[in-house]
Design an enzyme around this catalytic site. Structure first.
Site, PDB file in Angstrom:
ATOM      1  N   ARG A 190       0.706  -1.361   0.086  1.00 30.52           N
ATOM      2  CA  ARG A 190       0.046   0.076  -0.167  1.00 30.52           C
ATOM      3  C   ARG A 190       0.882   1.260  -0.085  1.00 30.52           C
ATOM      4  NH1 ARG A 190      -3.283  -1.161   4.261  1.00 30.52           N
ATOM      5  NH2 ARG A 190      -2.641   0.715   5.581  1.00 30.52           N
TER       6      ARG A 190
ATOM      7  N   TYR B 112     -10.349  23.016 -10.673  1.00 33.00           N
ATOM      8  CA  TYR B 112     -10.829  22.147 -11.141  1.00 33.00           C
ATOM      9  C   TYR B 112     -12.161  21.658 -10.531  1.00 33.00           C
ATOM     10  CZ  TYR B 112     -10.627  17.204 -12.737  1.00 33.00           C
ATOM     11  OH  TYR B 112     -11.030  15.888 -13.241  1.00 33.00           O
TER      12      TYR B 112
ATOM     13  N   ASP C 190      -2.245  23.361  -7.590  1.00 35.79           N
ATOM     14  CA  ASP C 190      -2.543  22.312  -8.657  1.00 35.79           C
ATOM     15  C   ASP C 190      -1.824  22.776  -9.792  1.00 35.79           C
ATOM     16  OD1 ASP C 190      -3.371  20.659 -10.831  1.00 35.79           O
ATOM     17  OD2 ASP C 190      -5.355  20.363  -9.851  1.00 35.79           O
TER      18      ASP C 190
ATOM     19  N   LYS D 165      -2.236  13.474 -16.916  1.00 32.44           N
ATOM     20  CA  LYS D 165      -2.175  14.407 -18.148  1.00 32.44           C
ATOM     21  C   LYS D 165      -1.067  14.212 -18.795  1.00 32.44           C
ATOM     22  CE  LYS D 165      -6.451  15.360 -16.879  1.00 32.44           C
ATOM     23  NZ  LYS D 165      -6.814  16.204 -15.852  1.00 32.44           N
TER      24      LYS D 165
END
Ligand SMILES: *Cc1c(COP(=O)(O)O)cnc(C)c1O
Length: 404
Positions: free
Chosen positions: A68, A121, A194, A219
């Site tokens: 994890r 966003y 961001d 992206k």
């Protein structure tokens, strides 16, 4: 703690981006000469000795302790991204949205206040409006073009985070990040950015006063429209440890195969971006000359709100920008969009293919009012030849005109 960043032996900071993206986060000497890193699929990680297990439990084990928290491939990509931005630590998440959520959930508590850029966003806005509000965290949205002085008046004793997204990924206002960050720091407010649009190559967040840089690596870093990934980069170990405590319990870790694909994407980031940038600028300039076009929102154009900040703070642009045209009938818009050969409709961006997306900024704003008397469209210039892209747009405009 399993996230020690290994010291790189030679300093590469004076090298160019093309060199950095092809060099960082690789160690062929340790992989029997293989150029690319291995992919370890792992949940359980075995400890050789009781001493190793005890070290892991005490947070002193230098390697991964559990799937994890990622494995070797994660460490290498984390290191590459941290170094590219001039940071020290990275956490990789399974999407950009999970990277944003991780940061806000890790740092905010009941009673805290967030200053959020109005052009953010929209799923980040949803996070604030739904989850954070229910947890007793209040959000104030601010105009992306706010001055540092104006921002100061919005800071309260309980303000914990200033979030910037520069430029916004629909309306492309560029923010005065260094000025706003200085105003925030003066009141002990952390600055989260961001940085997806700029990528680590075109905006250096830590030099500009950002404390935590978040990316939708989905992206440009991955770059091939086949991977979801997020990254959280810091340059402060204490902050990283705080984020990691939440990372441990939320479990947003990226999958090993995806990390491999992101590594591969990173290698060509610099050359891809150059082409995306060049094509987008050519398309933006063509659009500016079309009679139907009211405005082109591209940070590198003087007409873009905040362009002076882009010029001062960024080293380049990318393939993503927007424009608006006079109001059109839905049928006319459909005639234009349904028959595009290269510009296809779809969410996300940053892949090799071109995209076009009509959008309405009105419902996702509260502090500012984007012009409503027009049709907004967002373009992503892919890696197709720009002449073919121009022809596709020309034909699209011709179908729009034929309707009017
Ligand atoms: C796409 C995007 C995100 C979210 O990333 P996902 O990987 O789609 O979850 C966050 N911020 C910006 C600016 C984005 O464009």
């Amino acid at each position: 703690m399993p996230f020690l960043i290994r010291q790189i032996t030679e300093t590469m900071h004076n090298m160019q981006p093309e060199t950095l993206v092809t060099t960082l986060g690789r160690r062929p000497d340790r992989e029997q000469g293989a150029v690319n890193p291995p992919v370890h699929h792992a949940s359980t990680i075995l400890f050789k000795t009781l001493a190793d297990l005890e070290a892991a439990e005490a947070g002193r084990y230098a390697h991964s302790t559990y799937g994890r928290y990622g494995t070797e491939g994660h460490r290498l990509l984390e290191q590459a991204l941290a170094e590219l931005e001039g940071g020290s630590h990275t956490l990789l998440c399974g999407s950009g949205a999970s990277a944003v959520s991780l940061v806000l959930l890790a740092l905010l508590q009941q009673g805290d206040h967030v200053l959020m850029v109005d052009a953010v966003y929209s799923p980040t806005r949803d996070l604030c409006q739904r989850m954070l509000r229910h947890y007793g965290v209040e959000t104030t949205y601010y105009d992306p073009l706010i001055t540092p002085e104006e921002l100061q008046t919005l800071i309260r004793p309980e303000t914990r985070i200033l979030m910037v997204e520069s430029p916004g990924s629909l309306t492309f206002e560029v923010q005065d990040v260094p000025g706003l960050a200085a105003a925030a720091h003066a009141q002990d407010v952390l600055v989260v950015a961001d940085n997806t649009w700029a990528t680590p190559l075109h905006f250096s967040p830590f030099e500009k006063g950002v404390d935590i840089s978040v990316h939708a690596a989905t992206k440009y870093i991955c770059g091939h429209s086949d991977v979801m990934m997020g990254a959280v980069v810091t340059r402060n170990e204490k902050l990283h440890r705080t984020l990691f405590k939440t990372y441990k319990v939320l479990g947003p870790c990226a999958a090993p195969d995806d990390v491999y694909l992101a590594q591969r994407g990173l290698r060509t980031l610099a050359v891809r971006l150059q082409q995306h940038e060049r094509s987008a600028l050519q398309l933006a300039e063509w659009l500016q000359q079309q009679p139907e076009v009211l405005e082109v929102r591209h940070p590198a154009l003087e007409s873009c709100p905040g362009h002076a900040f882009w010029k001062r703070d960024f080293s380049g642009s990318c393939g993503l920008f927007a424009f608006s045209v006079q109001p059109v009938a839905r049928e006319a818009l459909a005639a234009m969009l349904d028959h595009m050969r290269l510009f296809k409709m779809g969410y996300s961006w940053g892949g090799y293919e071109s995209l076009i997306l009509p959008f309405d900024p009105q419902p996702i704003r509260s502090a500012t009012e984007p012009a409503a008397d027009r049709q907004w469209l967002r373009l992503h210039a892919g890696l197709e030849h720009v002449d073919d892209l121009l022809e596709d747009l020309q034909a699209g405009f011709a179908r729009l005109r034929a309707y009017g």
